[in-house]
Design an enzyme around this catalytic site. Structure first.
Site, PDB file in Angstrom:
ATOM      1  N   ASP A   1      40.500  43.021  58.876  1.00 20.90           N
ATOM      2  CA  ASP A   1      40.575  43.385  57.459  1.00 20.90           C
ATOM      3  C   ASP A   1      40.510  44.902  57.296  1.00 20.90           C
ATOM      4  O   ASP A   1      41.358  45.488  56.622  1.00 20.90           O
ATOM      5  CB  ASP A   1      39.471  42.693  56.659  1.00 20.90           C
ATOM      6  CG  ASP A   1      39.535  43.030  55.179  1.00 20.90           C
ATOM      7  OD1 ASP A   1      40.390  42.456  54.488  1.00 20.90           O
ATOM      8  OD2 ASP A   1      38.741  43.881  54.724  1.00 20.90           O
TER       9      ASP A   1
ATOM     10  N   SER B   1      39.540  35.007  36.468  1.00 18.11           N
ATOM     11  CA  SER B   1      38.390  34.835  37.352  1.00 18.11           C
ATOM     12  C   SER B   1      37.559  33.653  36.894  1.00 18.11           C
ATOM     13  O   SER B   1      37.214  33.563  35.718  1.00 18.11           O
ATOM     14  CB  SER B   1      37.525  36.100  37.361  1.00 18.11           C
ATOM     15  OG  SER B   1      36.351  35.890  38.115  1.00 18.11           O
ATOM     16  N   ARG B   2      37.247  32.763  37.824  1.00 21.78           N
ATOM     17  CA  ARG B   2      36.371  31.637  37.493  1.00 21.78           C
ATOM     18  C   ARG B   2      34.909  32.054  37.438  1.00 21.78           C
ATOM     19  O   ARG B   2      34.079  31.344  36.879  1.00 21.78           O
ATOM     20  CB  ARG B   2      36.558  30.513  38.516  1.00 21.78           C
ATOM     21  CG  ARG B   2      37.867  29.744  38.352  1.00 21.78           C
ATOM     22  CD  ARG B   2      37.855  28.480  39.211  1.00 21.78           C
ATOM     23  NE  ARG B   2      39.014  27.631  38.934  1.00 21.78           N
ATOM     24  CZ  ARG B   2      40.176  27.713  39.556  1.00 21.78           C
ATOM     25  NH1 ARG B   2      40.336  28.632  40.504  1.00 21.78           N
ATOM     26  NH2 ARG B   2      41.171  26.902  39.256  1.00 21.78           N
TER      27      ARG B   2
ATOM     28  N   ILE C   1      36.325  44.813  45.369  1.00 20.78           N
ATOM     29  CA  ILE C   1      37.436  45.756  45.495  1.00 20.78           C
ATOM     30  C   ILE C   1      38.085  46.008  44.138  1.00 20.78           C
ATOM     31  O   ILE C   1      38.506  47.134  43.834  1.00 20.78           O
ATOM     32  CB  ILE C   1      38.477  45.256  46.524  1.00 20.78           C
ATOM     33  CG1 ILE C   1      39.463  46.365  46.875  1.00 20.78           C
ATOM     34  CG2 ILE C   1      39.215  44.027  46.021  1.00 20.78           C
ATOM     35  CD1 ILE C   1      38.861  47.523  47.612  1.00 20.78           C
TER      36      ILE C   1
ATOM     37  N   LYS D   1      45.996  44.462  49.916  1.00 20.30           N
ATOM     38  CA  LYS D   1      46.231  44.246  51.350  1.00 20.30           C
ATOM     39  C   LYS D   1      45.190  43.282  51.918  1.00 20.30           C
ATOM     40  O   LYS D   1      44.075  43.208  51.401  1.00 20.30           O
ATOM     41  CB  LYS D   1      46.231  45.590  52.089  1.00 20.30           C
ATOM     42  CG  LYS D   1      44.857  46.283  52.146  1.00 20.30           C
ATOM     43  CD  LYS D   1      44.003  45.807  53.298  1.00 20.30           C
ATOM     44  CE  LYS D   1      42.591  46.254  53.188  1.00 20.30           C
ATOM     45  NZ  LYS D   1      41.703  45.706  54.221  1.00 20.30           N
TER      46      LYS D   1
END
Length: 307
Positions: free
Chosen positions: A168, A36-37, A14, A90
């Site tokens: 979702d 971000s890992r 996303i 969201k």
């Protein structure tokens, strides 16, 4: 005009498909870092944790949190405590209590918190809301159906508790519903279909009561042959239909001309306005309807789902 530096936390599908292009197109924002890992973006500084970002880059005043909702609360609370203007993908949290608590924190800290509902920014939604404002609704029907293999390929997290399953996408429809219908609605019944090997529903049928009318919604992740994202509202003055997720608006059989920036560009435009005005925008109503569905819903066990 100096662009506001912003960092994205959670560089998944996303973020890559929607958030990053929207930021690039908005002159009021500059993507200055990622968290971000699993790796960030070429040419953009990346940090493994939000704490590392906050310590290393005090010049970045805003963050957009794009990770799954089940792990978003702690990050949002940390960002707000650090004085960061904060935007939430969201749904804004895994529970209603989390969202209300974040709203309280942001107000006390005096920072912007924007709990986004991207489908409310689809091109036809504002016009639909305006047309319905003085109309008497007699019935309402939502059909929100898509193929989970297409839209969430290999995303096992979506089936875990706190990540909503078919709600979702279904919550997108509920966010439009609660934007365009300006009368109170409450859930009166639900049937939730759970695959026998999954902890979240693959389909849901909901019934709402409004003043003088019934609203029904059907969400399904088993759709084949193309998505169905539509809302039909019958009134004493005619029928309104929003299709393609709210992008197109029909009054009876006549398509209306609508205009807009697009969902995610409009989200960042709104975020910029909120930051400039020192304001907050947190509406938990769509999530409340989902919570009520889990409270009232009759659980049905259906065939297993496998990728």
């Amino acid at each position: 005009m100096t662009a506001t530096k912003i960092a994205i936390m959670g560089v998944g599908k996303i973020a890559r498909d929607q958030h990053i292009p929207a930021i690039a197109a908005d002159p009021r924002f500059e993507l200055a870092a990622t968290v971000s890992r699993s790796g960030g973006l070429d040419g953009v500084e990346n940090f493994a944790t939000l704490s590392e970002l906050i310590a290393a880059r005090p010049d970045i005043p805003a963050v957009s949190l794009c990770m799954p909702p089940s792990v978003r609360y702690e990050a949002a609370a940390e960002a707000i405590a650090a004085g960061k203007q904060t935007m939430l993908e969201k749904p804004p949290g895994a529970t209603v209590a989390e969202v209300l608590d974040l709203a309280r924190m942001a107000e006390e800290a005096g920072v912007t918190l924007f709990a986004t509902w991207h489908s409310r920014h689809a091109e036809g939604v504002a016009a639909a809301k305006a047309w319905l404002a003085d109309k008497t609704i007699t019935a309402l029907r939502i059909d929100w159906k898509e193929d989970v293999r297409k839209w969430h390929p290999g995303q096992d997290w979506i089936w875990e508790p706190g990540n909503l399953g078919v709600f979702d996408p279904g919550i997108n429809a509920l966010s439009i519903l609660t934007e365009i219908v300006q009368v109170p609605l409450h859930l009166t019944g639900a049937e939730l279909s759970f695959p026998e090997n999954r902890a979240a529903p693959i389909a849901a049928d909901l019934t709402f009561a409004g003043p003088g009318f019934i609203a029904e919604a059907a969400f399904d992740w088993r759709q084949e042959g193309g998505e169905i994202w539509q809302i039909a509202v019958e009134t004493t003055a005619g029928t309104l239909r929003l299709i393609e997720g709210g992008a197109r608006l029909f009054l009876d059989d006549s398509e209306q001309t609508v205009h807009g920036r697009g969902e995610y560009p409009d989200l960042y435009h709104r975020f910029g306005d909120l930051i400039e005005g020192g304001a907050r925008d947190v509406d938990a109503t769509p999530l409340i309807h989902v919570a009520d569905a889990f409270l009232l819903g009759r659980r049905l066990v259906v065939e297993p789902f496998n990728e």
